[in-house]
Design a protein around this motif. Structure first.
Motif, mmCIF file in Angstrom:
data_model
loop_
_atom_site.group_PDB
_atom_site.id
_atom_site.type_symbol
_atom_site.label_atom_id
_atom_site.label_comp_id
_atom_site.label_asym_id
_atom_site.label_seq_id
_atom_site.Cartn_x
_atom_site.Cartn_y
_atom_site.Cartn_z
ATOM 1 N N TYR A 223 30.807 -11.968 26.834
ATOM 2 C CA TYR A 223 32.238 -11.945 26.532
ATOM 3 C C TYR A 223 33.015 -11.586 27.793
ATOM 4 C CZ TYR A 223 30.248 -11.329 21.863
ATOM 5 O OH TYR A 223 29.503 -11.460 20.713
ATOM 6 N N ARG A 224 34.206 -12.146 27.882
ATOM 7 C CA ARG A 224 35.129 -11.742 28.934
ATOM 8 C C ARG A 224 36.250 -10.934 28.317
ATOM 9 N NH1 ARG A 224 39.475 -15.260 32.543
ATOM 10 N NH2 ARG A 224 40.265 -13.431 33.674
ATOM 11 N N LEU A 225 36.535 -9.793 28.936
ATOM 12 C CA LEU A 225 37.713 -8.989 28.601
ATOM 13 C C LEU A 225 38.417 -8.667 29.906
ATOM 14 C CD1 LEU A 225 35.390 -7.927 26.321
ATOM 15 C CD2 LEU A 225 37.430 -6.717 25.559
ATOM 16 N N GLY A 226 39.426 -9.447 30.235
ATOM 17 C CA GLY A 226 40.166 -9.229 31.471
ATOM 18 C C GLY A 226 39.281 -9.386 32.687
ATOM 19 N N ALA A 227 39.146 -8.307 33.460
ATOM 20 C CA ALA A 227 38.381 -8.351 34.704
ATOM 21 C C ALA A 227 36.889 -8.158 34.491
ATOM 22 C CB ALA A 227 38.887 -7.270 35.652
ATOM 23 N N TYR A 228 36.464 -7.986 33.233
ATOM 24 C CA TYR A 228 35.077 -7.634 32.955
ATOM 25 C C TYR A 228 34.364 -8.720 32.152
ATOM 26 C CZ TYR A 228 37.007 -3.045 34.084
ATOM 27 O OH TYR A 228 37.642 -2.008 34.700
ATOM 28 N N VAL A 229 33.061 -8.810 32.401
ATOM 29 C CA VAL A 229 32.157 -9.595 31.564
ATOM 30 C C VAL A 229 31.197 -8.612 30.912
ATOM 31 C CG1 VAL A 229 30.241 -11.247 31.572
ATOM 32 C CG2 VAL A 229 32.316 -11.726 32.871
ATOM 33 N N VAL A 230 31.071 -8.705 29.602
ATOM 34 C CA VAL A 230 30.176 -7.829 28.853
ATOM 35 C C VAL A 230 29.032 -8.662 28.301
ATOM 36 C CG1 VAL A 230 29.958 -6.205 26.933
ATOM 37 C CG2 VAL A 230 32.089 -6.293 28.260
ATOM 38 N N LYS A 231 27.804 -8.252 28.619
ATOM 39 C CA LYS A 231 26.614 -8.941 28.133
ATOM 40 C C LYS A 231 25.918 -8.055 27.102
ATOM 41 C CE LYS A 231 24.044 -11.437 30.699
ATOM 42 N NZ LYS A 231 23.103 -11.963 31.728
ATOM 43 N N LEU A 232 25.644 -8.642 25.962
ATOM 44 C CA LEU A 232 24.945 -7.960 24.880
ATOM 45 C C LEU A 232 23.819 -8.866 24.395
ATOM 46 C CD1 LEU A 232 28.129 -6.892 22.885
ATOM 47 C CD2 LEU A 232 26.793 -5.409 24.403
ATOM 48 N N ALA A 233 22.888 -8.321 23.652
ATOM 49 C CA ALA A 233 21.828 -9.133 23.062
ATOM 50 C C ALA A 233 21.358 -8.446 21.785
ATOM 51 C CB ALA A 233 20.663 -9.305 24.020
ATOM 52 N N PRO A 234 21.036 -9.219 20.751
ATOM 53 C CA PRO A 234 20.490 -8.625 19.544
ATOM 54 C C PRO A 234 19.068 -8.126 19.800
ATOM 55 C CG PRO A 234 20.503 -11.015 19.366
ATOM 56 C CD PRO A 234 21.209 -10.677 20.640
ATOM 57 N N ASN A 235 18.850 -6.846 19.589
ATOM 58 C CA ASN A 235 17.526 -6.235 19.759
ATOM 59 C C ASN A 235 16.888 -6.560 21.114
ATOM 60 O OD1 ASN A 235 17.567 -5.253 17.009
ATOM 61 N ND2 ASN A 235 17.149 -7.365 16.392
ATOM 62 N N PRO A 236 17.569 -6.247 22.199
ATOM 63 C CA PRO A 236 17.001 -6.560 23.516
ATOM 64 C C PRO A 236 15.749 -5.737 23.777
ATOM 65 C CG PRO A 236 18.884 -5.105 23.759
ATOM 66 C CD PRO A 236 18.831 -5.491 22.314
ATOM 67 N N PRO A 237 14.773 -6.290 24.510
ATOM 68 C CA PRO A 237 13.606 -5.484 24.875
ATOM 69 C C PRO A 237 14.013 -4.327 25.775
ATOM 70 C CG PRO A 237 13.582 -7.577 26.027
ATOM 71 C CD PRO A 237 14.692 -7.661 25.023
ATOM 72 N N LEU A 238 13.286 -3.242 25.666
ATOM 73 C CA LEU A 238 13.603 -2.045 26.435
ATOM 74 C C LEU A 238 13.587 -2.349 27.928
ATOM 75 C CD1 LEU A 238 14.111 1.030 26.010
ATOM 76 C CD2 LEU A 238 11.665 1.366 26.466
ATOM 77 N N GLY A 239 14.680 -2.036 28.599
ATOM 78 C CA GLY A 239 14.766 -2.203 30.041
ATOM 79 C C GLY A 239 15.372 -3.509 30.502
ATOM 80 N N LEU A 240 15.745 -4.407 29.563
ATOM 81 C CA LEU A 240 16.222 -5.735 29.950
ATOM 82 C C LEU A 240 17.468 -5.662 30.829
ATOM 83 C CD1 LEU A 240 16.010 -8.857 29.576
ATOM 84 C CD2 LEU A 240 17.610 -8.591 27.656
ATOM 85 N N PHE A 241 18.511 -4.986 30.364
ATOM 86 C CA PHE A 241 19.764 -4.965 31.121
ATOM 87 C C PHE A 241 19.673 -4.124 32.399
ATOM 88 C CE2 PHE A 241 21.430 -6.108 26.814
ATOM 89 C CZ PHE A 241 21.833 -7.387 27.156
ATOM 90 N N PRO A 242 19.004 -2.961 32.374
ATOM 91 C CA PRO A 242 18.824 -2.245 33.647
ATOM 92 C C PRO A 242 18.063 -3.066 34.689
ATOM 93 C CG PRO A 242 18.458 -0.748 31.811
ATOM 94 C CD PRO A 242 18.605 -2.123 31.215
ATOM 95 N N ALA A 243 17.085 -3.882 34.248
ATOM 96 C CA ALA A 243 16.351 -4.720 35.201
ATOM 97 C C ALA A 243 17.266 -5.772 35.815
ATOM 98 C CB ALA A 243 15.165 -5.387 34.499
ATOM 99 N N GLU A 244 18.148 -6.364 35.008
ATOM 100 C CA GLU A 244 19.088 -7.336 35.553
ATOM 101 C C GLU A 244 20.013 -6.678 36.570
ATOM 102 O OE1 GLU A 244 22.686 -10.332 34.131
ATOM 103 O OE2 GLU A 244 21.159 -9.731 32.682
ATOM 104 N N ALA A 245 20.475 -5.477 36.261
ATOM 105 C CA ALA A 245 21.351 -4.766 37.192
ATOM 106 C C ALA A 245 20.636 -4.484 38.508
ATOM 107 C CB ALA A 245 21.840 -3.469 36.552
ATOM 108 N N ARG A 246 19.367 -4.098 38.445
ATOM 109 C CA ARG A 246 18.605 -3.846 39.675
ATOM 110 C C ARG A 246 18.451 -5.126 40.487
ATOM 111 N NH1 ARG A 246 15.293 -0.902 36.108
ATOM 112 N NH2 ARG A 246 13.718 -2.563 36.148
ATOM 113 N N GLY A 247 18.221 -6.239 39.794
ATOM 114 C CA GLY A 247 18.078 -7.500 40.496
ATOM 115 C C GLY A 247 19.352 -7.923 41.200
#
Length: 262
Positions: free
Chosen positions: A30-54
């Motif tokens: 989703y986009r809200l103004g200057a931000y993009v928010v990424k969500l996922a139904p039941n994401p595996p543990l560590g998914l979003f932190p791993a993307e941020a590290r990458g």
């Protein structure tokens, strides 16, 4: 989760109504103004932190990526990058610059390809590293669906792959993970690790690939040796195993072609 709640949790102001953006087969974006928010139904543990590290790892190596404002197990908040004109030569410069960099060893943190978990570790011998950290986990997960191709995949990696030296990679570089902005091309959704550039090049040749103008510019900046070019179908096996895992046996024909061309 409502994307506005994640913004509030991060201490960021949520302005306006969330606008849905294309998020591939995994995330709701989703986009809200200057931000993009990424969500996922039941994401595996560590998914979003791993993307941020990458994303951070690519930025540290000179690649344009969206800024990360917040990362948690629930989701990710990124900078919104406005759309700009295609700049394939600029992309070639950026990727050639990334792939020319050299690191001490082949290395990966525990992470993901899509939502598929991949182990971390490091090594100095490329073929063994690539097989054990990337091919073997997917091979085990898909073995029962490969209709006898599993031993053929194993046999491919009994012979050494060409090695130019450990280079930082995006790791999942298809056209959906590229965005052209007014400031130039940017990369999204990495599966970052340190490996051989052939892995990125192989993904860029799959599913329609990148246009001729890109390849001409990239070749001029960082020529691809014949032995690397010949190994690209073998690297494509990695991504095709992932597609069999996520989407089923419809990709077995493409997998067979890649094995036969290797």
């Amino acid at each position: 989760m409502d994307p506005r709640k994640l913004l509030e949790r991060a201490g960021l102001e949520a302005k306006g109504v969330p606008q849905s953006l294309y998020g591939g087969d995994i995330s709701r974006v989703y986009r809200l103004g200057a931000y993009v928010v990424k969500l996922a139904p039941n994401p595996p543990l560590g998914l979003f932190p791993a993307e941020a590290r990458g994303l951070k790892a690519l930025a540290e190596r000179g690649v344009r990526v969206p800024r990360v404002f917040f990362a948690s197990e629930e989701g990710l908040i990124l900078e919104y990058l406005p759309e700009g004109p295609p700049d394939w030569e600029g992309l070639a410069r950026m990727l050639a610059g990334l792939h020319r960099q050299r690191e001490a060893v082949y290395r990966a943190e525990a992470g993901f390809l899509g939502t598929f978990p991949l182990p971390g570790g490091e090594g100095r011998e490329w073929t063994e590293f690539f097989f054990s950290r990337r091919i073997e986990p997917l091979l085990q997960a898909t073995w029962d669906r490969l209709e006898g191709l599993g031993p053929r995949v194993e046999a491919l990696f009994q012979r050494p792959l060409p090695a130019e030296g450990p280079a930082p990679l995006h790791g999942d570089l298809w056209h959906g993970n590229l965005r052209f902005t007014p400031e130039g091309p940017a990369l999204l959704d990495p599966s970052f690790f340190v490996g051989e550039r052939g892995v990125d090049l192989a993904m860029m040749r799959l599913f329609g690939g990148f246009p001729k103008v890109f390849w001409q510019a990239y070749q001029a900046l960082y020529p691809i040796p014949e032995e690397v070019e010949e190994a690209l179908p073998q690297y494509q096996v990695y991504y095709l195993l992932a597609h069999v895992h996520f989407f089923g046996k419809g990709y077995l024909g493409s997998l067979w072609k890649a094995i036969s061309a290797s």
